[in-house]
Design a protein around this motif. Sequence first.
Motif, PDB file in Angstrom:
ATOM      1  N   ASP A 269       7.094  -0.810   1.665  1.00 34.89           N
ATOM      2  CA  ASP A 269       7.524   0.515   2.129  1.00 34.89           C
ATOM      3  C   ASP A 269       6.860   1.657   1.361  1.00 34.89           C
ATOM      4  O   ASP A 269       6.697   2.746   1.888  1.00 34.89           O
ATOM      5  CB  ASP A 269       9.042   0.673   2.007  1.00 34.89           C
ATOM      6  CG  ASP A 269       9.798  -0.155   3.026  1.00 34.89           C
ATOM      7  OD1 ASP A 269       9.170  -0.665   3.976  1.00 34.89           O
ATOM      8  OD2 ASP A 269      11.030  -0.301   2.851  1.00 34.89           O
ATOM      9  N   SER A 270       6.508   1.422   0.115  1.00 31.91           N
ATOM     10  CA  SER A 270       5.974   2.512  -0.708  1.00 31.91           C
ATOM     11  C   SER A 270       4.481   2.376  -0.998  1.00 31.91           C
ATOM     12  O   SER A 270       3.931   3.182  -1.748  1.00 31.91           O
ATOM     13  CB  SER A 270       6.759   2.595  -2.020  1.00 31.91           C
ATOM     14  OG  SER A 270       6.683   1.365  -2.703  1.00 31.91           O
ATOM     15  N   ALA A 271       3.826   1.421  -0.383  1.00 31.40           N
ATOM     16  CA  ALA A 271       2.411   1.161  -0.680  1.00 31.40           C
ATOM     17  C   ALA A 271       1.520   2.379  -0.464  1.00 31.40           C
ATOM     18  O   ALA A 271       0.557   2.584  -1.211  1.00 31.40           O
ATOM     19  CB  ALA A 271       1.907  -0.015   0.161  1.00 31.40           C
ATOM     20  N   ASP A 272       1.819   3.209   0.514  1.00 33.70           N
ATOM     21  CA  ASP A 272       0.958   4.346   0.840  1.00 33.70           C
ATOM     22  C   ASP A 272       0.985   5.468  -0.199  1.00 33.70           C
ATOM     23  O   ASP A 272       0.061   6.267  -0.259  1.00 33.70           O
ATOM     24  CB  ASP A 272       1.325   4.934   2.205  1.00 33.70           C
ATOM     25  CG  ASP A 272       0.988   3.989   3.343  1.00 33.70           C
ATOM     26  OD1 ASP A 272       0.150   3.082   3.135  1.00 33.70           O
ATOM     27  OD2 ASP A 272       1.575   4.151   4.429  1.00 33.70           O
ATOM     28  N   PHE A 273       2.026   5.547  -1.012  1.00 33.79           N
ATOM     29  CA  PHE A 273       2.089   6.663  -1.953  1.00 33.79           C
ATOM     30  C   PHE A 273       2.174   6.246  -3.424  1.00 33.79           C
ATOM     31  O   PHE A 273       2.383   7.074  -4.288  1.00 33.79           O
ATOM     32  CB  PHE A 273       3.218   7.644  -1.599  1.00 33.79           C
ATOM     33  CG  PHE A 273       4.568   7.027  -1.454  1.00 33.79           C
ATOM     34  CD1 PHE A 273       5.408   6.914  -2.540  1.00 33.79           C
ATOM     35  CD2 PHE A 273       5.001   6.579  -0.218  1.00 33.79           C
ATOM     36  CE1 PHE A 273       6.664   6.362  -2.410  1.00 33.79           C
ATOM     37  CE2 PHE A 273       6.260   6.027  -0.071  1.00 33.79           C
ATOM     38  CZ  PHE A 273       7.087   5.915  -1.164  1.00 33.79           C
ATOM     39  N   MET A 274       1.950   4.981  -3.737  1.00 37.16           N
ATOM     40  CA  MET A 274       1.893   4.545  -5.132  1.00 37.16           C
ATOM     41  C   MET A 274       0.462   4.701  -5.639  1.00 37.16           C
ATOM     42  O   MET A 274      -0.496   4.521  -4.892  1.00 37.16           O
ATOM     43  CB  MET A 274       2.319   3.084  -5.282  1.00 37.16           C
ATOM     44  CG  MET A 274       3.788   2.830  -5.014  1.00 37.16           C
ATOM     45  SD  MET A 274       4.865   3.580  -6.252  1.00 37.16           S
ATOM     46  CE  MET A 274       5.809   4.709  -5.243  1.00 37.16           C
ATOM     47  N   ALA A 275       0.326   5.065  -6.899  1.00 45.50           N
ATOM     48  CA  ALA A 275      -1.000   5.276  -7.485  1.00 45.50           C
ATOM     49  C   ALA A 275      -0.967   4.905  -8.962  1.00 45.50           C
ATOM     50  O   ALA A 275       0.091   4.680  -9.544  1.00 45.50           O
ATOM     51  CB  ALA A 275      -1.421   6.736  -7.326  1.00 45.50           C
ATOM     52  N   SER A 276      -2.141   4.861  -9.553  1.00 44.16           N
ATOM     53  CA  SER A 276      -2.314   4.561 -10.974  1.00 44.16           C
ATOM     54  C   SER A 276      -3.125   5.668 -11.617  1.00 44.16           C
ATOM     55  O   SER A 276      -4.088   6.173 -11.036  1.00 44.16           O
ATOM     56  CB  SER A 276      -3.075   3.238 -11.114  1.00 44.16           C
ATOM     57  OG  SER A 276      -3.580   3.041 -12.412  1.00 44.16           O
ATOM     58  N   HIS A 277      -2.721   6.037 -12.825  1.00 49.14           N
ATOM     59  CA  HIS A 277      -3.528   6.979 -13.600  1.00 49.14           C
ATOM     60  C   HIS A 277      -3.728   6.411 -15.004  1.00 49.14           C
ATOM     61  O   HIS A 277      -2.736   6.187 -15.695  1.00 49.14           O
ATOM     62  CB  HIS A 277      -2.866   8.352 -13.690  1.00 49.14           C
ATOM     63  CG  HIS A 277      -3.714   9.319 -14.459  1.00 49.14           C
ATOM     64  ND1 HIS A 277      -4.826   9.916 -13.897  1.00 49.14           N
ATOM     65  CD2 HIS A 277      -3.652   9.747 -15.722  1.00 49.14           C
ATOM     66  CE1 HIS A 277      -5.388  10.685 -14.819  1.00 49.14           C
ATOM     67  NE2 HIS A 277      -4.696  10.589 -15.932  1.00 49.14           N
ATOM     68  N   PRO A 278      -4.972   6.167 -15.399  1.00 51.13           N
ATOM     69  CA  PRO A 278      -6.188   6.292 -14.597  1.00 51.13           C
ATOM     70  C   PRO A 278      -6.226   5.249 -13.474  1.00 51.13           C
ATOM     71  O   PRO A 278      -5.587   4.211 -13.555  1.00 51.13           O
ATOM     72  CB  PRO A 278      -7.315   6.056 -15.600  1.00 51.13           C
ATOM     73  CG  PRO A 278      -6.694   5.810 -16.926  1.00 51.13           C
ATOM     74  CD  PRO A 278      -5.232   5.768 -16.771  1.00 51.13           C
ATOM     75  N   GLU A 279      -6.989   5.569 -12.467  1.00 54.60           N
ATOM     76  CA  GLU A 279      -7.108   4.708 -11.304  1.00 54.60           C
ATOM     77  C   GLU A 279      -7.668   3.348 -11.700  1.00 54.60           C
ATOM     78  O   GLU A 279      -8.579   3.241 -12.512  1.00 54.60           O
ATOM     79  CB  GLU A 279      -8.027   5.363 -10.263  1.00 54.60           C
ATOM     80  CG  GLU A 279      -7.999   4.666  -8.934  1.00 54.60           C
ATOM     81  CD  GLU A 279      -8.776   5.416  -7.868  1.00 54.60           C
ATOM     82  OE1 GLU A 279      -9.389   4.738  -7.034  1.00 54.60           O
ATOM     83  OE2 GLU A 279      -8.768   6.665  -7.887  1.00 54.60           O
ATOM     84  N   GLY A 280      -7.072   2.297 -11.110  1.00 54.67           N
ATOM     85  CA  GLY A 280      -7.565   0.944 -11.318  1.00 54.67           C
ATOM     86  C   GLY A 280      -6.994   0.231 -12.536  1.00 54.67           C
ATOM     87  O   GLY A 280      -7.343  -0.916 -12.794  1.00 54.67           O
ATOM     88  N   PHE A 281      -6.110   0.879 -13.313  1.00 55.48           N
ATOM     89  CA  PHE A 281      -5.547   0.245 -14.505  1.00 55.48           C
ATOM     90  C   PHE A 281      -4.210  -0.436 -14.226  1.00 55.48           C
ATOM     91  O   PHE A 281      -3.889  -1.453 -14.827  1.00 55.48           O
ATOM     92  CB  PHE A 281      -5.379   1.269 -15.634  1.00 55.48           C
ATOM     93  CG  PHE A 281      -6.657   1.565 -16.354  1.00 55.48           C
ATOM     94  CD1 PHE A 281      -6.916   1.012 -17.594  1.00 55.48           C
ATOM     95  CD2 PHE A 281      -7.622   2.386 -15.785  1.00 55.48           C
ATOM     96  CE1 PHE A 281      -8.100   1.265 -18.258  1.00 55.48           C
ATOM     97  CE2 PHE A 281      -8.808   2.648 -16.437  1.00 55.48           C
ATOM     98  CZ  PHE A 281      -9.056   2.095 -17.678  1.00 55.48           C
ATOM     99  N   ILE A 282      -3.418   0.149 -13.331  1.00 56.41           N
ATOM    100  CA  ILE A 282      -2.079  -0.356 -13.021  1.00 56.41           C
ATOM    101  C   ILE A 282      -2.009  -0.593 -11.524  1.00 56.41           C
ATOM    102  O   ILE A 282      -2.426   0.263 -10.735  1.00 56.41           O
ATOM    103  CB  ILE A 282      -0.999   0.668 -13.443  1.00 56.41           C
ATOM    104  CG1 ILE A 282      -1.179   1.040 -14.914  1.00 56.41           C
ATOM    105  CG2 ILE A 282       0.402   0.117 -13.172  1.00 56.41           C
ATOM    106  CD1 ILE A 282      -0.550   2.361 -15.292  1.00 56.41           C
ATOM    107  N   LYS A 283      -1.493  -1.738 -11.129  1.00 53.94           N
ATOM    108  CA  LYS A 283      -1.378  -2.018  -9.700  1.00 53.94           C
ATOM    109  C   LYS A 283      -0.471  -0.968  -9.055  1.00 53.94           C
ATOM    110  O   LYS A 283       0.619  -0.702  -9.557  1.00 53.94           O
ATOM    111  CB  LYS A 283      -0.838  -3.421  -9.474  1.00 53.94           C
ATOM    112  CG  LYS A 283      -1.850  -4.481  -9.849  1.00 53.94           C
ATOM    113  CD  LYS A 283      -1.366  -5.872  -9.543  1.00 53.94           C
ATOM    114  CE  LYS A 283      -2.472  -6.862  -9.885  1.00 53.94           C
ATOM    115  NZ  LYS A 283      -2.013  -8.245  -9.738  1.00 53.94           N
ATOM    116  N   PRO A 284      -0.928  -0.366  -7.963  1.00 55.67           N
ATOM    117  CA  PRO A 284      -0.154   0.693  -7.309  1.00 55.67           C
ATOM    118  C   PRO A 284       1.003   0.111  -6.478  1.00 55.67           C
ATOM    119  O   PRO A 284       0.935   0.012  -5.267  1.00 55.67           O
ATOM    120  CB  PRO A 284      -1.193   1.409  -6.447  1.00 55.67           C
ATOM    121  CG  PRO A 284      -2.215   0.354  -6.156  1.00 55.67           C
ATOM    122  CD  PRO A 284      -2.238  -0.554  -7.350  1.00 55.67           C
ATOM    123  N   MET A 285       2.043  -0.295  -7.198  1.00 53.80           N
ATOM    124  CA  MET A 285       3.217  -0.916  -6.588  1.00 53.80           C
ATOM    125  C   MET A 285       4.458  -0.126  -6.998  1.00 53.80           C
ATOM    126  O   MET A 285       4.430   0.595  -7.988  1.00 53.80           O
ATOM    127  CB  MET A 285       3.350  -2.361  -7.076  1.00 53.80           C
ATOM    128  CG  MET A 285       2.118  -3.218  -6.853  1.00 53.80           C
ATOM    129  SD  MET A 285       2.228  -4.803  -7.737  1.00 53.80           S
ATOM    130  CE  MET A 285       3.370  -5.662  -6.700  1.00 53.80           C
TER     131      MET A 285
END
Length: 184
Positions: A93-109
């Motif tokens: 349900d939240s896949a579209d708005f999860m992110a990581s900072h910096p990008e690519g370090f944390i799975k966007p879950m």
Amino acid sequence: MKAQWDRIEQWLSTKGCLEQMRLRAGASTSGIEGLEAHLGVRLSESLKAFLSVHDGQDETVGLVGGELLLSIEGIRQEWDLWRSLDEEAMNADSADFMASHPEGFIKPMYTNRLWIPLTKDWGGNHIGLDYDPDEKGSSGQVIRFGRDEETKRLIADSFEDFVGKLVLAVGASEWNGEYLAMTI
């Protein structure tokens, strides 16, 4: 980790708030082993040493930027609370708005059973360990995650780095009679 705790305690004493932090006695080896078995992960030696000096705090003023440093029982309870969610549905349900900072370090879950909370802010947010990093991250990195954290943030590359930042932050903080004003 004893030396780092000694520095933290010295700073807290100098600021006049050591008593208010209500640091707990150290966790037992069997308690730490029980936590590892419950979580299904092997905790770093540095975290085990950290917990063996002080097993978090009693419910009180939060030591880590206002957040409570969790005991092994608190870690277990917060982790179990996250496991009570329908993880698959929440992540979908939240896949579209999860992110990581910096990008690519944390799975966007939204949630991940290999994110281990170390603190709580009483609102569903945590600083914790990430044992399932994204492609640029490293296992055991320290991240900010939780209910209000759409963008998961890297705090430190390792638990040792996190403790170093915590020591510096406590030293630079100000006690205002209610909480330690600091950022990590």
